[in-house]
Design an enzyme around this catalytic site. Sequence first.
Site, mmCIF file in Angstrom:
data_model
loop_
_atom_site.group_PDB
_atom_site.id
_atom_site.type_symbol
_atom_site.label_atom_id
_atom_site.label_comp_id
_atom_site.label_asym_id
_atom_site.label_seq_id
_atom_site.Cartn_x
_atom_site.Cartn_y
_atom_site.Cartn_z
ATOM 1 N N TRP A 1 25.449 69.724 116.701
ATOM 2 C CA TRP A 1 26.561 70.357 117.434
ATOM 3 C C TRP A 1 27.930 69.941 116.911
ATOM 4 O O TRP A 1 28.938 70.533 117.261
ATOM 5 C CB TRP A 1 26.478 69.978 118.916
ATOM 6 C CG TRP A 1 25.388 70.662 119.672
ATOM 7 C CD1 TRP A 1 24.576 71.677 119.225
ATOM 8 C CD2 TRP A 1 24.983 70.396 121.023
ATOM 9 N NE1 TRP A 1 23.700 72.046 120.207
ATOM 10 C CE2 TRP A 1 23.928 71.280 121.325
ATOM 11 C CE3 TRP A 1 25.406 69.497 121.999
ATOM 12 C CZ2 TRP A 1 23.293 71.298 122.570
ATOM 13 C CZ3 TRP A 1 24.777 69.506 123.234
ATOM 14 C CH2 TRP A 1 23.742 70.394 123.513
ATOM 15 N N LYS A 2 27.971 68.865 116.136
ATOM 16 C CA LYS A 2 29.257 68.329 115.657
ATOM 17 C C LYS A 2 30.161 68.045 116.869
ATOM 18 O O LYS A 2 29.659 67.654 117.926
ATOM 19 C CB LYS A 2 29.900 69.277 114.646
ATOM 20 C CG LYS A 2 28.911 69.662 113.539
ATOM 21 C CD LYS A 2 29.491 70.444 112.409
ATOM 22 C CE LYS A 2 28.387 70.791 111.417
ATOM 23 N NZ LYS A 2 28.852 71.442 110.214
ATOM 24 N N HIS B 1 26.303 62.592 106.944
ATOM 25 C CA HIS B 1 26.622 64.014 106.837
ATOM 26 C C HIS B 1 27.837 64.165 105.923
ATOM 27 O O HIS B 1 28.728 63.315 105.923
ATOM 28 C CB HIS B 1 26.927 64.578 108.230
ATOM 29 C CG HIS B 1 27.062 66.069 108.215
ATOM 30 N ND1 HIS B 1 28.218 66.696 107.802
ATOM 31 C CD2 HIS B 1 26.191 67.052 108.536
ATOM 32 C CE1 HIS B 1 28.030 68.007 107.881
ATOM 33 N NE2 HIS B 1 26.811 68.252 108.327
ATOM 34 N N GLU C 1 21.590 69.103 101.909
ATOM 35 C CA GLU C 1 22.625 70.024 102.386
ATOM 36 C C GLU C 1 23.682 70.179 101.291
ATOM 37 O O GLU C 1 24.606 69.351 101.210
ATOM 38 C CB GLU C 1 23.308 69.463 103.631
ATOM 39 C CG GLU C 1 22.415 69.297 104.825
ATOM 40 C CD GLU C 1 23.218 69.356 106.122
ATOM 41 O OE1 GLU C 1 22.984 70.281 106.903
ATOM 42 O OE2 GLU C 1 24.094 68.498 106.331
ATOM 43 N N GLY D 1 28.687 75.648 106.345
ATOM 44 C CA GLY D 1 29.733 76.392 107.038
ATOM 45 C C GLY D 1 30.361 77.516 106.226
ATOM 46 O O GLY D 1 31.391 78.059 106.614
ATOM 47 N N SER E 1 24.365 76.678 106.387
ATOM 48 C CA SER E 1 24.445 78.121 106.679
ATOM 49 C C SER E 1 23.106 78.777 107.008
ATOM 50 O O SER E 1 22.879 79.944 106.703
ATOM 51 C CB SER E 1 25.108 78.867 105.520
ATOM 52 O OG SER E 1 26.468 78.510 105.428
HETATM 53 P P1 PGA Z 1 26.165 75.037 109.124
HETATM 54 O O1 PGA Z 1 26.238 73.441 109.197
HETATM 55 O O2 PGA Z 1 24.795 75.422 109.568
HETATM 56 O O3 PGA Z 1 27.245 75.499 110.034
HETATM 57 O O4 PGA Z 1 26.411 75.400 107.677
HETATM 58 C C1 PGA Z 1 25.153 72.676 108.760
HETATM 59 C C2 PGA Z 1 25.501 71.235 108.836
HETATM 60 O O5 PGA Z 1 26.691 70.883 108.774
HETATM 61 O O6 PGA Z 1 24.613 70.385 108.981
#
Ligand code: PGA
Length: 231
Positions: free
Chosen positions: A7-8, A89, A156, A162, A194
């Site tokens: 969720w950040k 992250h 990632e 994003g 994404s």
């Molecule tokens: P995102 O983020 O799915 O919005 O690209 C993934 C993440 O930051 O772990």
Amino acid sequence: MLVIANWKMNFSLSQAIDFCTKLNNNSHHIPIVAAPTLYLSHLLVRFKNIISFASQDLSANPDDYGSFTGEISAKMLHDIGIKYSIIGHSERRTNNEETNDIVKNKSENAIKNNITPIICIGETLEARNKGSYLESINNQYLESKPKFGKFILAYEPIWAIGTGNIPTTDELNEVFSFIENIIAKDVTLVYGGSVNLGNIGLITAVPQIRGLLLGKASLDVIEFNKIIESL
Ligand code: PGA
């Protein structure tokens, strides 16, 4: 499949509760919710029998308690029932200057406290374009990995987070075969960057991928449930 919601720094507490209330936890896939630290105790009290929770970070300091203003130790997270923690992250590596060494220390603190670290690695767009991405992934992995214990590894690519861009099937196959066969045998591998309902089929077709780390798509419980149901 592990389906990890990152969720950040999003949601009010009532939105977080609403998400957890509506989350489909009836499938054999395992949803893990990485909520803001402040909400974790509250959510655990209400949902700990039906949802696993992760922190988005923890202290690099090996002490359980001490004079470290603003820090939250792995021990404290374990005490409230946390099972997983996202570590390293790319947003923390970039915005909080987290080095591989810090990521390694945090991961070891997690493991010592029975928390499974979800260690994030991934190359920049520059490394991708220069063709040095496998080397970059390899170095990041070797320097970030804990000296002991089990962990989950999330690949990632920074250029996919994003942005709406995801690697092609060939690119995913190349990186995940490299990780599984050459650098990280016997590690549970997850893809993030994404992921959404439209591209999920392409990603989960890669045999080494055992889980997904979702950012934006984890903020909409309807989409998140559809993703779980489609697996
Ligand atoms: P995102 O983020 O799915 O919005 O690209 C993934 C993440 O930051 O772990």
